[in-house]
Design an enzyme around this catalytic site. Structure first.
Site, PDB file in Angstrom:
ATOM      1  N   LYS A   1      -2.868  -9.655  -2.866  1.00 21.27           N
ATOM      2  CA  LYS A   1      -1.867  -9.480  -3.935  1.00 21.27           C
ATOM      3  C   LYS A   1      -0.571 -10.239  -3.657  1.00 21.27           C
ATOM      4  O   LYS A   1       0.155 -10.592  -4.585  1.00 21.27           O
ATOM      5  CB  LYS A   1      -1.566  -8.009  -4.211  1.00 21.27           C
ATOM      6  CG  LYS A   1      -1.040  -7.245  -3.021  1.00 21.27           C
ATOM      7  CD  LYS A   1       0.377  -6.847  -3.119  1.00 21.27           C
ATOM      8  CE  LYS A   1       0.874  -6.096  -1.915  1.00 21.27           C
ATOM      9  NZ  LYS A   1       0.268  -6.245  -0.601  1.00 21.27           N
TER      10      LYS A   1
ATOM     11  N   GLY B   1       0.793  -1.229   0.000  1.00 20.71           N
ATOM     12  CA  GLY B   1       0.000   0.000   0.000  1.00 20.71           C
ATOM     13  C   GLY B   1       0.821   1.273   0.000  1.00 20.71           C
ATOM     14  O   GLY B   1       0.485   2.243  -0.683  1.00 20.71           O
ATOM     15  N   ASN B   2       1.931   1.270   0.757  1.00 17.33           N
ATOM     16  CA  ASN B   2       2.690   2.524   0.864  1.00 17.33           C
ATOM     17  C   ASN B   2       3.460   2.850  -0.409  1.00 17.33           C
ATOM     18  O   ASN B   2       3.987   3.944  -0.558  1.00 17.33           O
ATOM     19  CB  ASN B   2       3.627   2.511   2.083  1.00 17.33           C
ATOM     20  CG  ASN B   2       4.742   1.513   1.909  1.00 17.33           C
ATOM     21  OD1 ASN B   2       4.529   0.420   1.401  1.00 17.33           O
ATOM     22  ND2 ASN B   2       5.937   1.873   2.324  1.00 17.33           N
TER      23      ASN B   2
ATOM     24  N   LYS C   1     -10.705  -9.599   3.903  1.00 13.45           N
ATOM     25  CA  LYS C   1      -9.858  -8.621   3.196  1.00 13.45           C
ATOM     26  C   LYS C   1     -10.367  -7.201   3.409  1.00 13.45           C
ATOM     27  O   LYS C   1     -11.460  -6.841   2.957  1.00 13.45           O
ATOM     28  CB  LYS C   1      -9.880  -8.945   1.698  1.00 13.45           C
ATOM     29  CG  LYS C   1      -8.964  -8.072   0.880  1.00 13.45           C
ATOM     30  CD  LYS C   1      -7.547  -8.523   1.054  1.00 13.45           C
ATOM     31  CE  LYS C   1      -6.557  -7.550   0.499  1.00 13.45           C
ATOM     32  NZ  LYS C   1      -5.229  -7.741   1.072  1.00 13.45           N
TER      33      LYS C   1
ATOM     34  N   LYS D   1       1.981 -12.246   3.761  1.00 17.16           N
ATOM     35  CA  LYS D   1       3.276 -12.064   3.087  1.00 17.16           C
ATOM     36  C   LYS D   1       4.204 -13.224   3.438  1.00 17.16           C
ATOM     37  O   LYS D   1       4.872 -13.789   2.579  1.00 17.16           O
ATOM     38  CB  LYS D   1       3.914 -10.739   3.515  1.00 17.16           C
ATOM     39  CG  LYS D   1       3.096  -9.533   3.104  1.00 17.16           C
ATOM     40  CD  LYS D   1       3.758  -8.242   3.559  1.00 17.16           C
ATOM     41  CE  LYS D   1       2.755  -7.097   3.526  1.00 17.16           C
ATOM     42  NZ  LYS D   1       1.956  -6.996   2.313  1.00 17.16           N
TER      43      LYS D   1
HETATM   44  N1  LIG Z   1       5.702  -9.581  12.785  1.00 23.27           N
HETATM   45  C1  LIG Z   1       5.687  -8.464  12.050  1.00 23.27           C
HETATM   46  N2  LIG Z   1       6.842  -7.970  11.560  1.00 23.27           N
HETATM   47  C2  LIG Z   1       6.840  -6.837  10.826  1.00 23.27           C
HETATM   48  N3  LIG Z   1       5.724  -6.132  10.522  1.00 23.27           N
HETATM   49  C3  LIG Z   1       4.536  -6.586  10.975  1.00 23.27           C
HETATM   50  C4  LIG Z   1       4.480  -7.777  11.761  1.00 23.27           C
HETATM   51  N4  LIG Z   1       3.187  -8.017  12.068  1.00 23.27           N
HETATM   52  C5  LIG Z   1       2.473  -7.016  11.516  1.00 23.27           C
HETATM   53  N5  LIG Z   1       3.280  -6.153  10.855  1.00 23.27           N
HETATM   54  C6  LIG Z   1       2.770  -4.971  10.136  1.00 23.27           C
HETATM   55  O1  LIG Z   1       2.388  -5.411   8.841  1.00 23.27           O
HETATM   56  C7  LIG Z   1       2.611  -4.327   7.932  1.00 23.27           C
HETATM   57  C8  LIG Z   1       2.579  -4.856   6.503  1.00 23.27           C
HETATM   58  O2  LIG Z   1       1.255  -5.176   6.172  1.00 23.27           O
HETATM   59  P1  LIG Z   1       0.366  -4.199   5.284  1.00 23.27           P
HETATM   60  O3  LIG Z   1       0.572  -2.772   5.709  1.00 23.27           O
HETATM   61  O4  LIG Z   1      -1.009  -4.747   5.258  1.00 23.27           O
HETATM   62  O5  LIG Z   1       1.054  -4.454   3.902  1.00 23.27           O
HETATM   63  P2  LIG Z   1       1.066  -3.718   2.502  1.00 23.27           P
HETATM   64  O6  LIG Z   1       2.404  -3.040   2.444  1.00 23.27           O
HETATM   65  O7  LIG Z   1       0.964  -4.831   1.527  1.00 23.27           O
HETATM   66  O8  LIG Z   1      -0.090  -2.757   2.460  1.00 23.27           O
HETATM   67  C9  LIG Z   1       3.930  -3.772   8.399  1.00 23.27           C
HETATM   68  O9  LIG Z   1       4.160  -2.455   7.933  1.00 23.27           O
HETATM   69  C10 LIG Z   1       3.754  -3.825   9.912  1.00 23.27           C
HETATM   70  O10 LIG Z   1       3.139  -2.645  10.373  1.00 23.27           O
HETATM   71  N1  LIG Z   2      -5.470  -6.945  -3.110  1.00 19.29           N
HETATM   72  C1  LIG Z   2      -4.619  -6.612  -2.118  1.00 19.29           C
HETATM   73  O1  LIG Z   2      -3.944  -7.468  -1.506  1.00 19.29           O
HETATM   74  O2  LIG Z   2      -4.568  -5.257  -1.811  1.00 19.29           O
HETATM   75  P1  LIG Z   2      -3.789  -4.575  -0.615  1.00 19.29           P
HETATM   76  O3  LIG Z   2      -2.368  -5.027  -0.711  1.00 19.29           O
HETATM   77  O4  LIG Z   2      -3.933  -3.085  -0.872  1.00 19.29           O
HETATM   78  O5  LIG Z   2      -4.442  -4.999   0.638  1.00 19.29           O
END
Ligand SMILES: Nc1ncnc2c1ncn2[C@@H]1O[C@H](COP(=O)(O)OP(=O)(O)O)[C@@H](O)[C@H]1O
Ligand SMILES: NC(=O)OP(=O)(O)O
Length: 319
Positions: free
Chosen positions: A219, A16-17, A134, A281
């Site tokens: 994703k 997302g970021n 989700k 992930k």
């Molecule tokens: N054990 C962990 N180690 C590192 N990050 C973690 C952990 N558990 C949860 N997180 C969080 O998960 C986030 C990543 O998930 P998310 O923000 O949903 O991913 P995306 O980058 O795909 O949007 C990290 O930035 C962190 O804040």
């Molecule tokens: N489809 C999907 O995984 O989207 P995000 O990473 O934004 O949650």
């Protein structure tokens, strides 16, 4: 592929970021600004000699498209969720295409960059259809969430780590990428943005026809499937953190440089990884190295991608 000095074939999952800042107001301009920064880094990887396909997330975007469609339902017919998913692939892909092409050109590289609207087959009996997980669209307060449940029948879930409530929808596991042959054919000449949001979820009917279903695929699982299909050397999952941690967010947090399958499984069992955030992930990385024991999967931040590919940071998963 274009660069004769290939370092590795990499499938990159963009979190997302990489598409939006935390303060993002959800406008197209705000997204393009972040995508431009992201594409600077991706172009650098390409110039280094990494062949890549790009899989982006779409949670916030598909949720907003759905919300605007539902909100305008008295004026225009609302679009089903999977159609909103296809729209999100289009506009995110458009931003990445525009920005990446520009950044490649700055480095004297002229590879084509193309977005492929991609369908992904899922099982219509996938348990997630009965238990949506989700998160999509914007964050709400608890009161707003309760109102949405009552007024619109949404299913809402709290995201404690990020301090808010979000709508949740089904997220079945991806089984097959419908357009995979086209991705393979393009790989040697083109940077392909595909399986965005894990792909548009479709089921395959008994007569072979495809039918969209209301869901949003993860994703990271979509990227993993793609990495297997294109025989990538590395699955690279880019998110906000440089390394996966145990005891995340506590004074005992310990960042991990390396995880074997056995170690990762043990930490999953112990609930060390956030459900719906880090857990998918980690599971995607585990699946990749389980399928290809000689290969690597890496989780790191966008800004550390180059260093991580060089083996100097990130959390590396091996068999
Ligand atoms: N054990 C962990 N180690 C590192 N990050 C973690 C952990 N558990 C949860 N997180 C969080 O998960 C986030 C990543 O998930 P998310 O923000 O949903 O991913 P995306 O980058 O795909 O949007 C990290 O930035 C962190 O804040
Ligand atoms: N489809 C999907 O995984 O989207 P995000 O990473 O934004 O949650």
């Amino acid at each position: 592929m274009p660069n004769p000095d290939i370092l590795a074939r990499v499938v990159i999952a963009l979190g997302g970021n990489a598409l939006q800042s935390k303060e993002s107001d959800g406008t197209a301009d705000a997204q393009l600004k972040v995508v431009k920064e992201t594409c600077e880094l991706l172009a650098e990887l390409s110039a280094e000699g990494y062949e890549m396909a790009i899989v982006h997330g779409n949670g916030p975007q598909v949720g907003r498209i759905l919300l605007s469609s539902e909100t305008a339902k008295d004026v225009v017919p609302p679009m089903p969720l999977e159609v909103c998913g296809s729209m999100s692939q289009g506009y995110i892909g458009y931003h990445v295409q525009q920005a990446l092409k520009h950044d490649l050109a700055k480095r004297g590289l002229s590879y084509p960059v193309v977005t492929m609207v991609t369908q992904t087959i899922v099982d219509k009996e996938d348990p997630s259809f009965k238990e949506p997980t989700k998160p999509i669209g914007p964050f709400y307060t608890e009161q707003e969430a309760n109102d949405l449940v009552a007024q619109r029948g949404y299913e809402m879930r709290e995201d404690k780590a990020r301090g808010g409530w979000r709508r949740v929808v089904a997220s079945p596991k991806p089984q097959k990428i419908v357009e995979i042959e086209a991705v393979k054919q393009l790989w040697d000449s083109t940077i392909v943005i595909c399986a965005g949001g894990g792909g548009i979820p479709v089921i395959e009917n008994a007569d072979g026809t495809l039918e969209g279903v209301a869901a949003v695929i993860d994703k990271d699982f979509g990227a993993e499937l793609l990495a297997e299909e294109v025989d990538a050397d590395i699955l690279l999952i880019l998110t906000e953190v440089e390394k996966v941690a145990i005891n995340f967010g506590t004074p005992q947090q310990q960042d991990l440089d390396h995880l074997t399958l056995a170690e990762a499984a043990q930490y999953c069992e112990a609930g060390q990884f956030g459900k719906g955030s880090m857990l998918p992930k980690v599971e995607a990385c585990m699946k990749f190295v389980r399928s290809y024991p000689s290969k690597r999967a890496i989780i790191t931040s966008l800004s550390k991608a180059k260093e991580a590919l060089a083996g100097n940071t990130g959390t590396v998963f091996t068999y």
